[in-house]
Design a protein around this motif. Structure first.
Motif, PDB file in Angstrom:
ATOM      1  N   GLY A   1     -19.420-109.378  43.621  1.00  0.00           N
ATOM      2  CA  GLY A   1     -20.059-108.697  42.513  1.00  0.00           C
ATOM      3  C   GLY A   1     -19.075-108.141  41.507  1.00  0.00           C
ATOM      4  O   GLY A   1     -18.019-108.725  41.235  1.00  0.00           O
ATOM      5  N   GLU A   2     -19.406-106.971  40.956  1.00  0.00           N
ATOM      6  CA  GLU A   2     -18.674-106.424  39.822  1.00  0.00           C
ATOM      7  C   GLU A   2     -17.456-105.618  40.261  1.00  0.00           C
ATOM      8  O   GLU A   2     -17.394-104.391  40.121  1.00  0.00           O
ATOM      9  N   VAL A   3     -16.490-106.330  40.843  1.00  0.00           N
ATOM     10  CA  VAL A   3     -15.155-105.781  41.081  1.00  0.00           C
ATOM     11  C   VAL A   3     -14.174-106.725  40.403  1.00  0.00           C
ATOM     12  O   VAL A   3     -14.512-107.864  40.078  1.00  0.00           O
ATOM     13  N   ARG A   4     -12.965-106.261  40.199  1.00  0.00           N
ATOM     14  CA  ARG A   4     -12.029-107.052  39.408  1.00  0.00           C
ATOM     15  C   ARG A   4     -11.456-108.235  40.184  1.00  0.00           C
ATOM     16  O   ARG A   4     -11.087-109.235  39.583  1.00  0.00           O
ATOM     17  N   SER A   5     -11.394-108.149  41.499  1.00  0.00           N
ATOM     18  CA  SER A   5     -10.858-109.254  42.300  1.00  0.00           C
ATOM     19  C   SER A   5     -11.711-109.435  43.551  1.00  0.00           C
ATOM     20  O   SER A   5     -11.316-109.021  44.649  1.00  0.00           O
ATOM     21  N   PRO A   6     -12.913-110.035  43.432  1.00  0.00           N
ATOM     22  CA  PRO A   6     -13.739-110.230  44.622  1.00  0.00           C
ATOM     23  C   PRO A   6     -13.059-111.177  45.596  1.00  0.00           C
ATOM     24  O   PRO A   6     -12.280-112.045  45.215  1.00  0.00           O
ATOM     25  N   GLY A   7     -13.368-111.016  46.871  1.00  0.00           N
ATOM     26  CA  GLY A   7     -12.756-111.887  47.875  1.00  0.00           C
ATOM     27  C   GLY A   7     -12.867-111.290  49.257  1.00  0.00           C
ATOM     28  O   GLY A   7     -13.657-110.373  49.511  1.00  0.00           O
ATOM     29  N   ALA A   8     -12.058-111.819  50.177  1.00  0.00           N
ATOM     30  CA  ALA A   8     -11.994-111.333  51.549  1.00  0.00           C
ATOM     31  C   ALA A   8     -10.722-110.514  51.713  1.00  0.00           C
ATOM     32  O   ALA A   8      -9.659-110.899  51.228  1.00  0.00           O
ATOM     33  N   PHE A   9     -10.826-109.382  52.418  1.00  0.00           N
ATOM     34  CA  PHE A   9      -9.701-108.480  52.574  1.00  0.00           C
ATOM     35  C   PHE A   9      -9.581-108.059  54.031  1.00  0.00           C
ATOM     36  O   PHE A   9     -10.598-107.893  54.726  1.00  0.00           O
ATOM     37  N   PRO A  10      -8.336-107.892  54.526  1.00  0.00           N
ATOM     38  CA  PRO A  10      -8.151-107.472  55.919  1.00  0.00           C
ATOM     39  C   PRO A  10      -8.790-106.102  56.155  1.00  0.00           C
ATOM     40  O   PRO A  10      -8.715-105.210  55.311  1.00  0.00           O
TER      41      PRO A  10
END
Length: 391
Positions: free
Chosen positions: A279-288
């Motif tokens: 959604g509306e975040v600057r760097s969507p993705g998967a994070f540890p």
């Protein structure tokens, strides 16, 4: 001023949270997805927009520089109604017959029935009952109608059915895949998500933000599967015969041409603990997922919310896609009022969604993005053996 205040509050809050000695705030009650009721979001504060600065005047005697042209979108990212692999018949996509296919043809001439197997020749024709009929480019039902039309003058009664027994149109999938890499047959309209599900999904360490599609005669395209909320074509990207799909491992180089390296088996662990942010975040993705991670820390890793994010409508989807639970979080109250109860502790495989607008029906929203979510979360279920591609 309000945006600056919100930013200052967020920085101050994030600086205090890791060392806070107060007991952990309770988690917002978890509600089954089937019981979620719509809550209209609070209106976003008005933001005054500054007028754009005029361009500097050109030096005397020189012509002003023309504006740089906007980059043209890749043709691969345009909506596809037909391609080499499928044709649309009456709004229904069907496999497109071509050279190399093997057809099974059922001829019913009265009571007797004759079943024939015929390979489609290079010119698109098949031989049926000593007649050569051109079926190249047709759907199976269209091919049956064409065969019946050409044979009808020689039979008092005839009915024809056509089935595709062997498919000639294929794509190649390489990289961090949870199942078998190699060639895969296309049996009609096939999206990228369809293909990834068919080959066993991505491996636990797959970089789903840089999936590469290489198509002969076209510029390569990089697809970020975490952009499904603001890039709908992520879910509907349609493959075509000859495509090469490369799913890199995290930190691996992404090829700019069709890879020619060989594959070797590499064992990957399926217990990687991650959270997903869409959604509306600057760097969507998967994070540890770090120890005692909370919502604010995850959003910070994703670069923070964008200016159009509805902060009070943050949601955490957990428990799996088949039986999802939804945890509500009002991130605006966390930032502006310091309500640490909204800073929800995270669990492995949580999916954080920060929408652009209020979502009234979360059940319908989850159903809409379910195909993509299944692909994103599939590799976290079990340990798998994958083939790692090096170039």
């Amino acid at each position: 001023m309000r945006r600056e205040a919100r930013a200052c509050a967020l920085v101050g809050l994030l600086a205090l949270l890791p060392g806070c000695a107060t007991p952990a705030p309770p988690v917002v009650p978890v509600v089954q997805a089937t019981e979620v009721t719509a809550r209209p979001p609070a209106p976003a504060p008005a933001v005054a927009l500054a007028a754009p600065s005029p361009p500097p005047p050109a030096a005397e005697g020189t012509a002003p520089s023309p504006p740089a042209p906007a980059p043209e979108p890749s043709p691969l990212l345009q909506p596809v109604r037909e391609n080499q692999s499928f044709v649309t018949v009456g709004s229904v996509p069907q496999y497109r017959i071509g050279p190399g296919d093997v057809l099974e043809i059922l001829l019913a001439t009265g009571l007797p029935q004759d079943r024939q197997t015929a390979a489609v020749k290079a010119n698109g024709a098949v031989t049926v009952a000593f007649f050569e009929v051109n079926v190249g480019g047709l759907a199976p039902e269209q091919a049956a109608a064409e065969i019946q039309r050409q044979l009808a003058p020689y039979y008092k009664q005839i009915a024809v059915e056509v089935f595709v027994k062997e498919y000639s149109k294929k794509v190649t999938v390489l990289g961090a895949i949870g199942g078998k890499v190699g060639t895969v047959s296309l049996r009609g309209r096939t999206t990228l998500l369809d293909l990834l599900a068919e080959v066993g999904g991505p491996a636990p360490t797959a970089d789903l933000e840089r999936v590469r599609v290489l198509r002969p005669g076209a510029p390569p395209v990089t697809i970020n599967l975490f952009r499904l909320l603001d890039e709908p074509l992520t879910q509907t990207f349609v493959l075509d015969a000859g495509d090469v799909i490369f799913v890199p491992a995290q930190g691996a180089a992404v090829p700019s041409a069709i890879p020619s390296a060989t594959a070797g088996p590499t064992e990957m662990r399926g217990d990687d603990r991650r959270v997903f942010i869409l959604g509306e975040v600057r760097s969507p993705g998967a994070f540890p997922l770090s120890a005692n991670m909370r919502l604010s820390q995850a959003l910070t890793l994703a670069g923070g919310p964008t200016d159009v994010a509805v902060l009070e409508s943050a949601r955490i989807i957990r428990g799996g896609i088949q039986n999802p639970q939804i945890v509500e979080a009002d991130f605006r109250r966390l930032i502006e009022q310091g309500d640490v109860r909204q800073d929800v502790p995270l669990q492995a495989n949580d999916l954080i969604v920060l929408p652009r607008s209020g979502i009234g029906n979360w059940n319908a929203f989850i159903a809409k993005i379910k195909p993509t979510l299944e692909v994103l979360t599939y590799p976290l279920a079990l340990p798998v053996q994958i083939n790692a591609i090096s170039r």
